[in-house]
Motif scaffolding. Structure first.
Motif, PDB file in Angstrom:
ATOM      1  N   CYS A 142     -37.018  32.631  -4.742  1.00 28.68           N
ATOM      2  CA  CYS A 142     -37.508  31.266  -4.926  1.00 28.68           C
ATOM      3  C   CYS A 142     -39.018  31.135  -4.749  1.00 28.68           C
ATOM      4  CB  CYS A 142     -36.797  30.321  -3.967  1.00 28.68           C
ATOM      5  SG  CYS A 142     -35.059  30.087  -4.394  1.00 28.68           S
ATOM      6  N   HIS A 143     -39.574  31.799  -3.734  1.00 25.90           N
ATOM      7  CA  HIS A 143     -40.986  31.590  -3.424  1.00 25.90           C
ATOM      8  C   HIS A 143     -41.911  32.625  -4.050  1.00 25.90           C
ATOM      9  CE1 HIS A 143     -40.222  28.250  -0.772  1.00 25.90           C
ATOM     10  NE2 HIS A 143     -39.223  28.920  -0.254  1.00 25.90           N
ATOM     11  N   HIS A 144     -41.444  33.830  -4.238  1.00 29.01           N
ATOM     12  CA  HIS A 144     -42.315  34.856  -4.807  1.00 29.01           C
ATOM     13  C   HIS A 144     -42.057  35.064  -6.300  1.00 29.01           C
ATOM     14  CE1 HIS A 144     -44.047  36.030  -0.978  1.00 29.01           C
ATOM     15  NE2 HIS A 144     -42.846  35.923  -0.463  1.00 29.01           N
ATOM     16  N   GLN A 145     -40.802  34.944  -6.712  1.00 28.97           N
ATOM     17  CA  GLN A 145     -40.467  35.137  -8.121  1.00 28.97           C
ATOM     18  C   GLN A 145     -40.534  33.829  -8.899  1.00 28.97           C
ATOM     19  OE1 GLN A 145     -40.821  38.544  -7.653  1.00 28.97           O
ATOM     20  NE2 GLN A 145     -39.666  38.461  -9.535  1.00 28.97           N
ATOM     21  N   GLY A 146     -40.578  32.702  -8.188  1.00 30.10           N
ATOM     22  CA  GLY A 146     -40.719  31.413  -8.847  1.00 30.10           C
ATOM     23  C   GLY A 146     -39.442  30.890  -9.500  1.00 30.10           C
ATOM     24  N   LEU A 147     -38.283  31.445  -9.125  1.00 32.37           N
ATOM     25  CA  LEU A 147     -37.033  30.946  -9.697  1.00 32.37           C
ATOM     26  C   LEU A 147     -36.656  29.633  -9.020  1.00 32.37           C
ATOM     27  CD1 LEU A 147     -34.790  34.152  -9.900  1.00 32.37           C
ATOM     28  CD2 LEU A 147     -36.253  33.185 -11.654  1.00 32.37           C
ATOM     29  N   GLY A 148     -36.041  28.747  -9.779  1.00 31.59           N
ATOM     30  CA  GLY A 148     -35.502  27.528  -9.204  1.00 31.59           C
ATOM     31  C   GLY A 148     -34.231  27.847  -8.426  1.00 31.59           C
ATOM     32  N   ASN A 149     -33.781  26.885  -7.643  1.00 35.08           N
ATOM     33  CA  ASN A 149     -32.595  27.116  -6.821  1.00 35.08           C
ATOM     34  C   ASN A 149     -31.362  27.471  -7.654  1.00 35.08           C
ATOM     35  OD1 ASN A 149     -34.264  26.511  -4.726  1.00 35.08           O
ATOM     36  ND2 ASN A 149     -33.077  24.789  -3.943  1.00 35.08           N
ATOM     37  N   ALA A 153     -29.627  31.046  -7.245  1.00 40.45           N
ATOM     38  CA  ALA A 153     -28.223  31.081  -6.827  1.00 40.45           C
ATOM     39  C   ALA A 153     -27.397  31.894  -7.818  1.00 40.45           C
ATOM     40  CB  ALA A 153     -27.675  29.657  -6.694  1.00 40.45           C
ATOM     41  N   ALA A 154     -27.685  31.734  -9.107  1.00 45.02           N
ATOM     42  CA  ALA A 154     -26.963  32.509 -10.121  1.00 45.02           C
ATOM     43  C   ALA A 154     -27.257  33.998  -9.976  1.00 45.02           C
ATOM     44  CB  ALA A 154     -27.347  32.030 -11.525  1.00 45.02           C
ATOM     45  N   MET A 156     -28.039  35.569  -7.274  1.00 40.36           N
ATOM     46  CA  MET A 156     -27.403  36.057  -6.051  1.00 40.36           C
ATOM     47  C   MET A 156     -25.885  35.874  -6.074  1.00 40.36           C
ATOM     48  SD  MET A 156     -30.175  34.835  -3.168  1.00 40.36           S
ATOM     49  CE  MET A 156     -29.326  35.693  -1.825  1.00 40.36           C
ATOM     50  N   ALA A 157     -25.372  35.235  -7.117  1.00 42.18           N
ATOM     51  CA  ALA A 157     -23.938  34.979  -7.272  1.00 42.18           C
ATOM     52  C   ALA A 157     -23.375  34.168  -6.100  1.00 42.18           C
ATOM     53  CB  ALA A 157     -23.170  36.290  -7.458  1.00 42.18           C
ATOM     54  N   ILE A 158     -24.120  33.111  -5.725  1.00 44.46           N
ATOM     55  CA  ILE A 158     -23.680  32.205  -4.670  1.00 44.46           C
ATOM     56  C   ILE A 158     -23.893  30.771  -5.148  1.00 44.46           C
ATOM     57  CG2 ILE A 158     -24.150  33.821  -2.771  1.00 44.46           C
ATOM     58  CD1 ILE A 158     -26.776  32.350  -2.245  1.00 44.46           C
ATOM     59  N   SER A 159     -23.371  29.811  -4.387  1.00 45.58           N
ATOM     60  CA  SER A 159     -23.572  28.405  -4.746  1.00 45.58           C
ATOM     61  C   SER A 159     -24.991  27.976  -4.388  1.00 45.58           C
ATOM     62  CB  SER A 159     -22.568  27.523  -4.001  1.00 45.58           C
ATOM     63  OG  SER A 159     -22.870  27.508  -2.608  1.00 45.58           O
ATOM     64  N   VAL A 160     -25.435  26.896  -5.000  1.00 44.92           N
ATOM     65  CA  VAL A 160     -26.762  26.359  -4.706  1.00 44.92           C
ATOM     66  C   VAL A 160     -26.821  25.952  -3.232  1.00 44.92           C
ATOM     67  CG1 VAL A 160     -28.398  24.502  -5.226  1.00 44.92           C
ATOM     68  CG2 VAL A 160     -27.175  25.630  -7.083  1.00 44.92           C
ATOM     69  N   GLU A 161     -25.731  25.401  -2.718  1.00 45.45           N
ATOM     70  CA  GLU A 161     -25.704  24.987  -1.314  1.00 45.45           C
ATOM     71  C   GLU A 161     -25.861  26.196  -0.395  1.00 45.45           C
ATOM     72  OE1 GLU A 161     -23.342  24.079  -3.589  1.00 45.45           O
ATOM     73  OE2 GLU A 161     -24.015  22.018  -3.856  1.00 45.45           O
ATOM     74  N   ALA A 162     -25.204  27.296  -0.713  1.00 44.66           N
ATOM     75  CA  ALA A 162     -25.344  28.510   0.097  1.00 44.66           C
ATOM     76  C   ALA A 162     -26.776  29.032   0.031  1.00 44.66           C
ATOM     77  CB  ALA A 162     -24.358  29.580  -0.372  1.00 44.66           C
ATOM     78  N   LEU A 163     -27.372  28.987  -1.161  1.00 42.90           N
ATOM     79  CA  LEU A 163     -28.766  29.411  -1.312  1.00 42.90           C
ATOM     80  C   LEU A 163     -29.674  28.547  -0.447  1.00 42.90           C
ATOM     81  CD1 LEU A 163     -30.926  31.123  -3.021  1.00 42.90           C
ATOM     82  CD2 LEU A 163     -31.232  28.950  -4.193  1.00 42.90           C
ATOM     83  N   GLU A 164     -29.471  27.245  -0.483  1.00 44.11           N
ATOM     84  CA  GLU A 164     -30.316  26.345   0.305  1.00 44.11           C
ATOM     85  C   GLU A 164     -30.167  26.612   1.795  1.00 44.11           C
ATOM     86  OE1 GLU A 164     -29.144  22.553  -1.297  1.00 44.11           O
ATOM     87  OE2 GLU A 164     -30.509  22.759  -3.011  1.00 44.11           O
ATOM     88  N   GLY A 165     -28.959  26.964   2.232  1.00 46.24           N
ATOM     89  CA  GLY A 165     -28.762  27.337   3.635  1.00 46.24           C
ATOM     90  C   GLY A 165     -29.536  28.593   3.988  1.00 46.24           C
ATOM     91  N   LEU A 166     -29.470  29.595   3.103  1.00 44.09           N
ATOM     92  CA  LEU A 166     -30.220  30.837   3.330  1.00 44.09           C
ATOM     93  C   LEU A 166     -31.722  30.564   3.368  1.00 44.09           C
ATOM     94  CD1 LEU A 166     -28.249  33.248   0.975  1.00 44.09           C
ATOM     95  CD2 LEU A 166     -28.339  33.371   3.473  1.00 44.09           C
ATOM     96  N   LEU A 167     -32.199  29.729   2.442  1.00 46.30           N
ATOM     97  CA  LEU A 167     -33.620  29.392   2.415  1.00 46.30           C
ATOM     98  C   LEU A 167     -34.048  28.700   3.704  1.00 46.30           C
ATOM     99  CD1 LEU A 167     -34.061  28.099  -1.247  1.00 46.30           C
ATOM    100  CD2 LEU A 167     -35.090  30.155  -0.262  1.00 46.30           C
ATOM    101  N   GLY A 168     -33.238  27.759   4.163  1.00 43.56           N
ATOM    102  CA  GLY A 168     -33.569  27.031   5.391  1.00 43.56           C
ATOM    103  C   GLY A 168     -33.642  27.955   6.594  1.00 43.56           C
ATOM    104  N   ARG A 169     -32.641  28.821   6.752  1.00 50.63           N
ATOM    105  CA  ARG A 169     -32.640  29.757   7.884  1.00 50.63           C
ATOM    106  C   ARG A 169     -33.804  30.740   7.769  1.00 50.63           C
ATOM    107  NH1 ARG A 169     -27.298  29.281   6.655  1.00 50.63           N
ATOM    108  NH2 ARG A 169     -27.123  31.325   5.687  1.00 50.63           N
TER     109      ARG A 169
END
Length: 185
Positions: A142-149, A153-154, A156-169
């Motif tokens: 998200c921050h270095h490659q510039g991909l949107g959430n 998420a696609a 990483m094969a996870i949901s957007v919500e899971a991605l947002e949790g990973l980003l927050g932590r």
């Protein structure tokens, strides 16, 4: 993941499938820097990162003729291939016992004050490398490659919500690791 046909790489990929050298060069110019950056950040080894980038594009060239436009964005697929290759290498590292511990980078400040920017960069890279794998991947995508959430998420094969949790932590861990840089404790 279906696309709306606006994948900027589809025409180039078709040219690669036909063996057009100019399409290969253009696609490499467009996508290689991002794949190298992703691999370097995840593997922390420039040589291995170059190997991953090379293998990623070899797979892309093999896939080019059979590519089905609209099935997925090529850039998302390419990031997923690179990420999987990085996972493979990281797993092999964990599985390879060694007689001697690996060389460690000195986390202390650089002795020369003129190298402050380099030291800061090393501190940020070390803090990033210390994150759990999935948090680091989310931050890098998200921050270095510039991909949107949604794209990250696609990949990483996870949901957007899971991605947002990973980003927050991951962000909280980075903030805590680098608090002294901002005068926080």
């Amino acid at each position: 993941m279906a696309t709306d046909g606006n994948d900027p790489d589809e025409a180039l990929l078709a040219g690669v499938g036909r063996g057009e050298a100019s399409a290969v060069r253009t696609l490499l110019d467009r996508r290689l820097p991002r794949i190298l950056a992703l691999s370097r950040r995840l593997l922390n080894d420039p040589g291995e990162a170059e190997d991953v980038a090379q293998e990623t594009f070899l797979r892309a060239w093999k896939q080019a003729r059979a590519w089905k436009p609209g099935a997925a964005r090529f850039d998302t697929w390419l990031h997923r291939v690179a990420l999987n290759l990085c996972y493979d290498r990281l797993r092999r590292r964990r599985e390879t016992p060694t007689d001697q511990p690996p060389e460690q980078v000195d986390p202390g400040p650089a002795p020369d004050a003129g190298l402050l920017a380099s030291d800061l960069s090393q501190r940020v890279e070390a803090a990033l490398a210390a994150l759990p794998d999935r948090q680091r991947e989310a931050i890098v995508l998200c921050h270095h490659q510039g991909l949107g959430n949604i794209e990250a998420a696609a990949v990483m094969a996870i949901s957007v919500e899971a991605l947002e949790g990973l980003l927050g932590r991951g962000r909280r861990a980075l903030k805590a690791s680098l608090a002294d840089l901002r005068g926080e404790d």
